[in-house]
Design a protein around this motif. Structure first.
Motif, PDB file in Angstrom:
ATOM      1  N   MET A  15       0.820  -1.213   0.000  1.00  0.00           N
ATOM      2  CA  MET A  15       0.000   0.000   0.000  1.00  0.00           C
ATOM      3  C   MET A  15       0.852   1.260   0.000  1.00  0.00           C
ATOM      4  SD  MET A  15      -2.965  -1.081  -0.422  1.00  0.00           S
ATOM      5  CE  MET A  15      -3.896   0.438  -0.186  1.00  0.00           C
ATOM      6  N   PHE A  17       3.377   1.984  -2.032  1.00  0.00           N
ATOM      7  CA  PHE A  17       3.486   2.484  -3.408  1.00  0.00           C
ATOM      8  C   PHE A  17       2.119   2.737  -4.031  1.00  0.00           C
ATOM      9  CE2 PHE A  17       4.633   2.038  -8.036  1.00  0.00           C
ATOM     10  CZ  PHE A  17       5.242   3.287  -8.110  1.00  0.00           C
ATOM     11  N   VAL A  18       1.108   1.963  -3.606  1.00  0.00           N
ATOM     12  CA  VAL A  18      -0.256   2.211  -4.114  1.00  0.00           C
ATOM     13  C   VAL A  18      -0.668   3.654  -3.768  1.00  0.00           C
ATOM     14  CG1 VAL A  18      -2.706   1.628  -3.812  1.00  0.00           C
ATOM     15  CG2 VAL A  18      -1.006  -0.199  -4.092  1.00  0.00           C
ATOM     16  N   LYS A  19      -0.415   4.069  -2.538  1.00  0.00           N
ATOM     17  CA  LYS A  19      -0.779   5.433  -2.124  1.00  0.00           C
ATOM     18  C   LYS A  19       0.035   6.478  -2.895  1.00  0.00           C
ATOM     19  CE  LYS A  19      -4.036   4.819   0.956  1.00  0.00           C
ATOM     20  NZ  LYS A  19      -3.973   4.916   2.397  1.00  0.00           N
ATOM     21  N   LYS A  21       1.275   6.030  -5.923  1.00  0.00           N
ATOM     22  CA  LYS A  21       0.768   6.052  -7.308  1.00  0.00           C
ATOM     23  C   LYS A  21      -0.539   6.830  -7.419  1.00  0.00           C
ATOM     24  CE  LYS A  21       1.113   2.982 -10.539  1.00  0.00           C
ATOM     25  NZ  LYS A  21       1.205   1.781 -11.406  1.00  0.00           N
ATOM     26  N   ALA A  25      -1.071  10.016  -9.688  1.00  0.00           N
ATOM     27  CA  ALA A  25      -2.088  10.004 -10.751  1.00  0.00           C
ATOM     28  C   ALA A  25      -2.914  11.291 -10.735  1.00  0.00           C
ATOM     29  CB  ALA A  25      -2.995   8.791 -10.600  1.00  0.00           C
ATOM     30  N   ARG A  26      -2.993  11.912  -9.572  1.00  0.00           N
ATOM     31  CA  ARG A  26      -3.799  13.146  -9.459  1.00  0.00           C
ATOM     32  C   ARG A  26      -3.027  14.382  -9.902  1.00  0.00           C
ATOM     33  NH1 ARG A  26      -6.367  10.974  -4.158  1.00  0.00           N
ATOM     34  NH2 ARG A  26      -8.326  10.207  -4.979  1.00  0.00           N
ATOM     35  N   GLU A  53       8.665   3.612 -13.202  1.00  0.00           N
ATOM     36  CA  GLU A  53       7.501   4.068 -13.961  1.00  0.00           C
ATOM     37  C   GLU A  53       7.776   5.382 -14.688  1.00  0.00           C
ATOM     38  OE1 GLU A  53       3.694   3.590 -12.257  1.00  0.00           O
ATOM     39  OE2 GLU A  53       4.102   1.464 -11.890  1.00  0.00           O
TER      40      GLU A  53
ATOM     41  N   MET B   1     -10.767  11.262 -12.293  1.00  0.00           N
ATOM     42  CA  MET B   1     -10.420  10.072 -11.508  1.00  0.00           C
ATOM     43  C   MET B   1     -11.356   9.906 -10.313  1.00  0.00           C
ATOM     44  SD  MET B   1      -6.565   9.169 -10.353  1.00  0.00           S
ATOM     45  CE  MET B   1      -6.629   9.898  -8.758  1.00  0.00           C
ATOM     46  N   ARG B   2     -11.643   8.662  -9.983  1.00  0.00           N
ATOM     47  CA  ARG B   2     -12.531   8.370  -8.872  1.00  0.00           C
ATOM     48  C   ARG B   2     -11.902   8.687  -7.525  1.00  0.00           C
ATOM     49  NH1 ARG B   2     -16.361   4.231 -10.005  1.00  0.00           N
ATOM     50  NH2 ARG B   2     -16.260   4.184 -12.250  1.00  0.00           N
ATOM     51  N   ASN B   3     -12.748   8.855  -6.538  1.00  0.00           N
ATOM     52  CA  ASN B   3     -12.266   8.895  -5.164  1.00  0.00           C
ATOM     53  C   ASN B   3     -12.319   7.479  -4.622  1.00  0.00           C
ATOM     54  OD1 ASN B   3     -11.753  11.671  -4.844  1.00  0.00           O
ATOM     55  ND2 ASN B   3     -13.971  12.030  -4.761  1.00  0.00           N
ATOM     56  N   TYR B   4     -11.179   6.874  -4.481  1.00  0.00           N
ATOM     57  CA  TYR B   4     -11.121   5.498  -4.015  1.00  0.00           C
ATOM     58  C   TYR B   4     -11.193   5.445  -2.499  1.00  0.00           C
ATOM     59  CZ  TYR B   4      -9.983   3.781  -8.637  1.00  0.00           C
ATOM     60  OH  TYR B   4     -10.048   3.462  -9.960  1.00  0.00           O
ATOM     61  N   GLN B   6     -10.404   3.441   1.059  1.00  0.00           N
ATOM     62  CA  GLN B   6      -9.273   2.622   1.503  1.00  0.00           C
ATOM     63  C   GLN B   6      -9.496   1.158   1.109  1.00  0.00           C
ATOM     64  OE1 GLN B   6      -6.391   3.465   2.827  1.00  0.00           O
ATOM     65  NE2 GLN B   6      -5.674   1.381   3.300  1.00  0.00           N
ATOM     66  N   LEU B   9      -8.828   0.701  -2.562  1.00  0.00           N
ATOM     67  CA  LEU B   9      -7.386   0.755  -2.857  1.00  0.00           C
ATOM     68  C   LEU B   9      -6.728  -0.571  -2.523  1.00  0.00           C
ATOM     69  CD1 LEU B   9      -6.253   4.298  -1.666  1.00  0.00           C
ATOM     70  CD2 LEU B   9      -6.419   3.438  -4.009  1.00  0.00           C
ATOM     71  N   GLU B  10      -7.153  -1.168  -1.408  1.00  0.00           N
ATOM     72  CA  GLU B  10      -6.573  -2.467  -1.037  1.00  0.00           C
ATOM     73  C   GLU B  10      -7.052  -3.557  -1.981  1.00  0.00           C
ATOM     74  OE1 GLU B  10      -6.385  -3.634   3.041  1.00  0.00           O
ATOM     75  OE2 GLU B  10      -6.236  -1.561   3.728  1.00  0.00           O
ATOM     76  N   SER B  13      -5.268  -3.135  -5.263  1.00  0.00           N
ATOM     77  CA  SER B  13      -3.856  -2.742  -5.162  1.00  0.00           C
ATOM     78  C   SER B  13      -2.975  -3.451  -6.186  1.00  0.00           C
ATOM     79  CB  SER B  13      -3.323  -2.969  -3.753  1.00  0.00           C
ATOM     80  OG  SER B  13      -3.444  -4.321  -3.378  1.00  0.00           O
ATOM     81  N   ARG B  14      -3.245  -4.736  -6.446  1.00  0.00           N
ATOM     82  CA  ARG B  14      -2.379  -5.465  -7.397  1.00  0.00           C
ATOM     83  C   ARG B  14      -2.592  -5.029  -8.836  1.00  0.00           C
ATOM     84  NH1 ARG B  14      -1.326  -6.600  -2.208  1.00  0.00           N
ATOM     85  NH2 ARG B  14       0.171  -8.297  -1.978  1.00  0.00           N
ATOM     86  N   ILE B  16      -3.382  -1.680  -9.404  1.00  0.00           N
ATOM     87  CA  ILE B  16      -2.838  -0.321  -9.371  1.00  0.00           C
ATOM     88  C   ILE B  16      -1.318  -0.357  -9.452  1.00  0.00           C
ATOM     89  CG2 ILE B  16      -2.617   1.742  -7.905  1.00  0.00           C
ATOM     90  CD1 ILE B  16      -5.535   1.160  -6.979  1.00  0.00           C
ATOM     91  N   LEU B  17      -0.733  -1.402  -8.865  1.00  0.00           N
ATOM     92  CA  LEU B  17       0.728  -1.530  -8.906  1.00  0.00           C
ATOM     93  C   LEU B  17       1.258  -1.809 -10.311  1.00  0.00           C
ATOM     94  CD1 LEU B  17       1.271  -3.613  -5.661  1.00  0.00           C
ATOM     95  CD2 LEU B  17       2.105  -1.278  -6.070  1.00  0.00           C
ATOM     96  N   GLY B  22      -2.466   0.600 -13.387  1.00  0.00           N
ATOM     97  CA  GLY B  22      -2.423   1.797 -12.543  1.00  0.00           C
ATOM     98  C   GLY B  22      -3.810   2.261 -12.125  1.00  0.00           C
ATOM     99  N   VAL B  23      -3.868   3.420 -11.502  1.00  0.00           N
ATOM    100  CA  VAL B  23      -5.144   3.983 -11.058  1.00  0.00           C
ATOM    101  C   VAL B  23      -6.035   4.277 -12.268  1.00  0.00           C
ATOM    102  CG1 VAL B  23      -6.225   5.787  -9.678  1.00  0.00           C
ATOM    103  CG2 VAL B  23      -3.909   5.070  -9.146  1.00  0.00           C
ATOM    104  N   GLU B  24      -5.403   4.765 -13.330  1.00  0.00           N
ATOM    105  CA  GLU B  24      -6.161   5.119 -14.534  1.00  0.00           C
ATOM    106  C   GLU B  24      -6.828   3.878 -15.126  1.00  0.00           C
ATOM    107  OE1 GLU B  24      -2.970   5.726 -13.960  1.00  0.00           O
ATOM    108  OE2 GLU B  24      -2.561   7.876 -14.170  1.00  0.00           O
TER     109      GLU B  24
END
Lengths: 74, 270
Positions: A15, A17-19, A21, A25-26, A53, B1-4, B6, B9-10, B13-14, B16-17, B22-24
């Protein structure tokens, strides 16, 4: 250019790096993200993953308990 | 972009990584609409993986009820579901995996009169059907509506799949001109299938849908993936859009949808 800051000292892998990223992204290209993180895993992985990245690591600062890395978004 | 949240996000997460998602990419999955035709051997793994991936709207079409003989490979259905509608049974598992998603159930079979109106609502179609008549119907309808789809078929230890970007890449009819004669289609007593082969193929189809929605990588277009699980040989055969194709060629002979008799293997009625 804007500067955003996040604190991921309470997060654990992956999490961290997820946070980072999500925050990146924003942002727009050229913006700066300041990330406060702990030593060990986050310090090893977050800058490395961000660089992989295509983002630029501007600095890594040791603040004692925590570290501050500055990332320029690609 | 969405408001994710928590939790999201979890959960994601795999994805997004992944650099290519990614988030997009996760945003695109949550905004995505995929229709799965057939809630059987191919549709089950596809439905579960797309639900898990957070594809926001998933349609699932099947007019059949769960039979005990389905459970050896149709992993969305459990023993308790025997006798239940397949769409209902699959939908229950999908939402249990991921309450973020919306499942639209089509408790019916597709035919020339209803298919276009249904597929039009979706970004990508997964063909998880078990008969040639419907496979050609799906191909032709997707060509007419210009909607990408994944063809898939399994028999015994073999599987084949290709992705079609209609009017741009080879379609199912470019390769297989028309349904085979009924006497060449294996009868029930010949048509066994190794359960895991359904999973191998259905997950390839799910991966294609996820790649299309996120725009990651290169789709399985102009290539037919064939594998034989007995030897575990995989190969891709290059194929080309056929100018003489009866539906997407320059002088098409198939210009409207027609229902051809289904050479479907129905053990119960035989």
């Amino acid at each position: 250019m804007s500067v955003e800051s996040i604190d991921i000292t309470m997060e654990h892998c992956p999490m961290t790096f997820v946070k980072a990223k999500l925050a990146l992204a924003r942002l727009n290209r050229g913006d700066i993200l300041e990330v406060t993180l702990k030593g060990g895993e986050p310090l090893e992985n977050v800058p490395r993953s961000a660089a992989e990245e295509g983002h630029k690591i501007l600095s890594i600062e040791d603040l004692g308990e925590v570290h501050l890395i500055r990332i320029e978004k690609n | 972009m969405r408001n994710y949240t928590q939790e999201q996000l979890e959960r994601y997460s795999r994805h997004i990584l992944l650099k290519d998602v990614g988030v997009e990419g996760q945003d695109k999955l949550l905004d995505g609409k995929v229709l799965i035709i057939g809630a059987g051997g191919l549709g089950s793994p596809a439905a579960l993986y797309l639900a898990a991936a957070g594809v926001g709207t998933i349609g699932i079409v099947d007019g059949d009820r769960v039979d005990l003989s389905n459970l050896q490979r149709q992993i969305a259905h459990y023993t308790k579901d025997v006798g239940e509608w397949k769409t209902e049974s699959a939908s229950e598992k999908m939402v249990a995996i991921n309450p973020d998603i919306k499942v639209i159930q089509y408790n019916q079979y597709l035919d020339a009169s209803n298919i276009r109106g249904i597929i039009r609502e979706y970004d990508f179609i997964i063909d998880g059907t078990d008969n040639f008549a419907t496979k050609f119907l799906i191909n032709d309808a997707c060509v007419f509506e210009n909607i990408l789809f994944s063809h898939g078929g399994i028999l015994r230890f073999d599987g084949q799949t290709m992705t079609i970007d209609p009017n741009k890449t080879a379609c199912y009819r470019c390769v297989f001109n028309a349904p085979p004669p009924a006497d060449l289609v294996p009868t029930c007593s010949q048509a066994g299938v190794l359960g895991a082969v359904a999973g191998m193929l259905g997950t390839v189809q799910a991966a294609e849908a996820l790649k299309f929605l996120t725009r990651a990588g290169t789709l399985l277009t102009n290539r037919l993936l064939i594998f034989d699980a007995l030897t575990m040989d995989f190969r891709t055969v290059k194929i080309e859009k056929n100018d003489n194709c009866p539906v997407c060629g320059s002088h098409p002979t198939v210009t409207e949808l027609i229902d051809s008799p289904a050479a479907v293997c129905d053990l119960k009625s035989s």
